[in-house]
Design a protein around this motif. Sequence first.
Motif, PDB file in Angstrom:
ATOM      1  N   ALA A  47       0.846  -1.191   0.000  1.00 61.68           N
ATOM      2  CA  ALA A  47       0.000   0.000   0.000  1.00 61.68           C
ATOM      3  C   ALA A  47       0.878   1.236   0.000  1.00 61.68           C
ATOM      4  N   THR A  48       0.632   2.141  -0.947  1.00 58.92           N
ATOM      5  CA  THR A  48       1.361   3.407  -0.916  1.00 58.92           C
ATOM      6  C   THR A  48       0.916   4.249   0.276  1.00 58.92           C
ATOM      7  N   HIS A  49      -0.359   4.112   0.641  1.00 58.40           N
ATOM      8  CA  HIS A  49      -0.888   4.787   1.826  1.00 58.40           C
ATOM      9  C   HIS A  49      -2.241   4.154   2.142  1.00 58.40           C
ATOM     10  N   LEU A  50      -2.832   4.549   3.261  1.00 58.57           N
ATOM     11  CA  LEU A  50      -4.024   3.847   3.735  1.00 58.57           C
ATOM     12  C   LEU A  50      -5.281   4.709   3.714  1.00 58.57           C
ATOM     13  N   HIS A  51      -5.454   5.489   2.665  1.00 54.85           N
ATOM     14  CA  HIS A  51      -6.747   6.127   2.444  1.00 54.85           C
ATOM     15  C   HIS A  51      -7.708   5.106   1.853  1.00 54.85           C
ATOM     16  N   PHE A  52      -8.970   5.262   2.180  1.00 53.21           N
ATOM     17  CA  PHE A  52      -9.971   4.218   1.915  1.00 53.21           C
ATOM     18  C   PHE A  52     -10.003   3.757   0.469  1.00 53.21           C
ATOM     19  N   ASP A  53      -9.877   4.684  -0.486  1.00 53.84           N
ATOM     20  CA  ASP A  53     -10.060   4.323  -1.891  1.00 53.84           C
ATOM     21  C   ASP A  53      -8.960   3.410  -2.416  1.00 53.84           C
ATOM     22  N   HIS A  54      -7.822   3.402  -1.736  1.00 54.34           N
ATOM     23  CA  HIS A  54      -6.713   2.529  -2.131  1.00 54.34           C
ATOM     24  C   HIS A  54      -6.751   1.196  -1.394  1.00 54.34           C
ATOM     25  N   CYS A  55      -7.730   1.022  -0.512  1.00 50.33           N
ATOM     26  CA  CYS A  55      -7.737  -0.136   0.391  1.00 50.33           C
ATOM     27  C   CYS A  55      -8.940  -1.050   0.241  1.00 50.33           C
ATOM     28  N   PHE A  56      -9.873  -0.732  -0.639  1.00 48.10           N
ATOM     29  CA  PHE A  56     -11.091  -1.531  -0.751  1.00 48.10           C
ATOM     30  C   PHE A  56     -10.800  -3.019  -0.934  1.00 48.10           C
ATOM     31  N   GLY A  57      -9.785  -3.348  -1.718  1.00 42.91           N
ATOM     32  CA  GLY A  57      -9.545  -4.743  -2.067  1.00 42.91           C
ATOM     33  C   GLY A  57      -8.495  -5.448  -1.241  1.00 42.91           C
ATOM     34  N   ASN A  58      -7.979  -4.809  -0.210  1.00 42.68           N
ATOM     35  CA  ASN A  58      -6.888  -5.422   0.564  1.00 42.68           C
ATOM     36  C   ASN A  58      -7.295  -6.751   1.196  1.00 42.68           C
ATOM     37  N   ALA A  59      -8.473  -6.783   1.799  1.00 39.38           N
ATOM     38  CA  ALA A  59      -8.913  -8.014   2.465  1.00 39.38           C
ATOM     39  C   ALA A  59      -9.104  -9.135   1.449  1.00 39.38           C
ATOM     40  N   PHE A  60      -9.644  -8.796   0.290  1.00 35.12           N
ATOM     41  CA  PHE A  60      -9.824  -9.802  -0.759  1.00 35.12           C
ATOM     42  C   PHE A  60      -8.487 -10.390  -1.189  1.00 35.12           C
ATOM     43  N   VAL A  61      -7.513  -9.534  -1.478  1.00 38.00           N
ATOM     44  CA  VAL A  61      -6.205 -10.020  -1.934  1.00 38.00           C
ATOM     45  C   VAL A  61      -5.520 -10.829  -0.846  1.00 38.00           C
ATOM     46  N   ALA A  62      -5.571 -10.338   0.394  1.00 41.61           N
ATOM     47  CA  ALA A  62      -4.930 -11.055   1.501  1.00 41.61           C
ATOM     48  C   ALA A  62      -5.524 -12.446   1.674  1.00 41.61           C
ATOM     49  N   ARG A  63      -6.842 -12.529   1.584  1.00 46.92           N
ATOM     50  CA  ARG A  63      -7.519 -13.811   1.754  1.00 46.92           C
ATOM     51  C   ARG A  63      -7.295 -14.726   0.557  1.00 46.92           C
ATOM     52  N   GLN A  64      -7.385 -14.166  -0.630  1.00 47.04           N
ATOM     53  CA  GLN A  64      -7.294 -14.959  -1.853  1.00 47.04           C
ATOM     54  C   GLN A  64      -5.905 -15.565  -2.058  1.00 47.04           C
ATOM     55  N   TYR A  65      -4.872 -14.814  -1.656  1.00 51.32           N
ATOM     56  CA  TYR A  65      -3.504 -15.233  -1.988  1.00 51.32           C
ATOM     57  C   TYR A  65      -2.619 -15.493  -0.772  1.00 51.32           C
ATOM     58  N   GLY A  66      -3.190 -15.361   0.409  1.00 52.59           N
ATOM     59  CA  GLY A  66      -2.441 -15.690   1.615  1.00 52.59           C
ATOM     60  C   GLY A  66      -1.252 -14.785   1.875  1.00 52.59           C
ATOM     61  N   VAL A  67      -1.421 -13.499   1.574  1.00 55.71           N
ATOM     62  CA  VAL A  67      -0.349 -12.537   1.797  1.00 55.71           C
ATOM     63  C   VAL A  67      -0.776 -11.515   2.843  1.00 55.71           C
ATOM     64  N   LYS A  68       0.202 -10.853   3.439  1.00 55.29           N
ATOM     65  CA  LYS A  68      -0.069  -9.839   4.447  1.00 55.29           C
ATOM     66  C   LYS A  68       0.034  -8.445   3.837  1.00 55.29           C
ATOM     67  N   LEU A  69      -0.802  -7.545   4.330  1.00 53.06           N
ATOM     68  CA  LEU A  69      -0.720  -6.153   3.903  1.00 53.06           C
ATOM     69  C   LEU A  69       0.568  -5.533   4.434  1.00 53.06           C
ATOM     70  N   MET A  70       1.307  -4.898   3.546  1.00 50.78           N
ATOM     71  CA  MET A  70       2.551  -4.228   3.906  1.00 50.78           C
ATOM     72  C   MET A  70       2.367  -2.733   3.700  1.00 50.78           C
ATOM     73  N   ALA A  71       2.525  -1.978   4.784  1.00 53.37           N
ATOM     74  CA  ALA A  71       2.287  -0.535   4.737  1.00 53.37           C
ATOM     75  C   ALA A  71       3.061   0.132   5.873  1.00 53.37           C
ATOM     76  N   SER A  72       3.042   1.455   5.858  1.00 53.72           N
ATOM     77  CA  SER A  72       3.757   2.218   6.877  1.00 53.72           C
ATOM     78  C   SER A  72       2.995   2.248   8.204  1.00 53.72           C
ATOM     79  N   ARG A  73       3.724   2.096   9.287  1.00 57.96           N
ATOM     80  CA  ARG A  73       3.142   2.226  10.627  1.00 57.96           C
ATOM     81  C   ARG A  73       2.512   3.610  10.816  1.00 57.96           C
ATOM     82  N   ASP A  74       3.069   4.623  10.132  1.00 60.66           N
ATOM     83  CA  ASP A  74       2.604   5.996  10.330  1.00 60.66           C
ATOM     84  C   ASP A  74       1.199   6.232   9.776  1.00 60.66           C
ATOM     85  N   ASP A  75       0.706   5.313   8.948  1.00 62.77           N
ATOM     86  CA  ASP A  75      -0.663   5.429   8.440  1.00 62.77           C
ATOM     87  C   ASP A  75      -1.639   4.508   9.158  1.00 62.77           C
TER      88      ASP A  75
END
Length: 212
Positions: free
Chosen positions: A58-86
Amino acid sequence: MKITRFQFNMLPVNCYVLWDPDSRECAIVDAGCYYSKEEETLAHFIDDNQLVVKYLLATHLHFDHCFGNAFVARQYGVKLMASRDDEFLLPYMAQQAQIFGITFKGEIEPIGQYIGHGTTFTLGQEEMQAIAVPGHSPGSLAFYAPESGFVLSGDALFQMSIGRTDFPGGNHRQLIESIRKNLLTLPPETVVYPGHGPDTEIGLERNDNPFL
């Protein structure tokens, strides 16, 4: 490294798939897929090209960039990687979306691995690195692939424009400084793939961007 762009959701967001044609390893950056048809489009691309999803970035964690994160994480068994500051933005996804009259549906994916300025990733034999560009949000990151000559700028730098800074944690002065210090110093021929809109080049933005 190859790069494929999708435009997802009603805003629309540029979602990128970066992939190595030899190893078939790929990274999905800013999974903004909102509708089930968009999820299917992304999944079909992954399947059709026989790609192995290695990273969800994730370049950042504003909602419009995050809609599909849960789908991708679940579908492919990967973890979301993003900055702690967001990370502080995650509990407010629904409120962020509501400002634009949008319902945030589905799950909010937590950060599974913190990344920041200087974090490196490999796809096949090629390395890319995270670059901090705070200002649009405190934890905004760009992802730079020096060998392939491109950078994903998120919502920091656009074609002849820059990101807005009126969201929580935004800082206009910080954004200008981080772009000048960390993006405009890249080689001028570097292609810029932003979070919205068309691509551009560092040299063009350095010389002609009216905000910089």
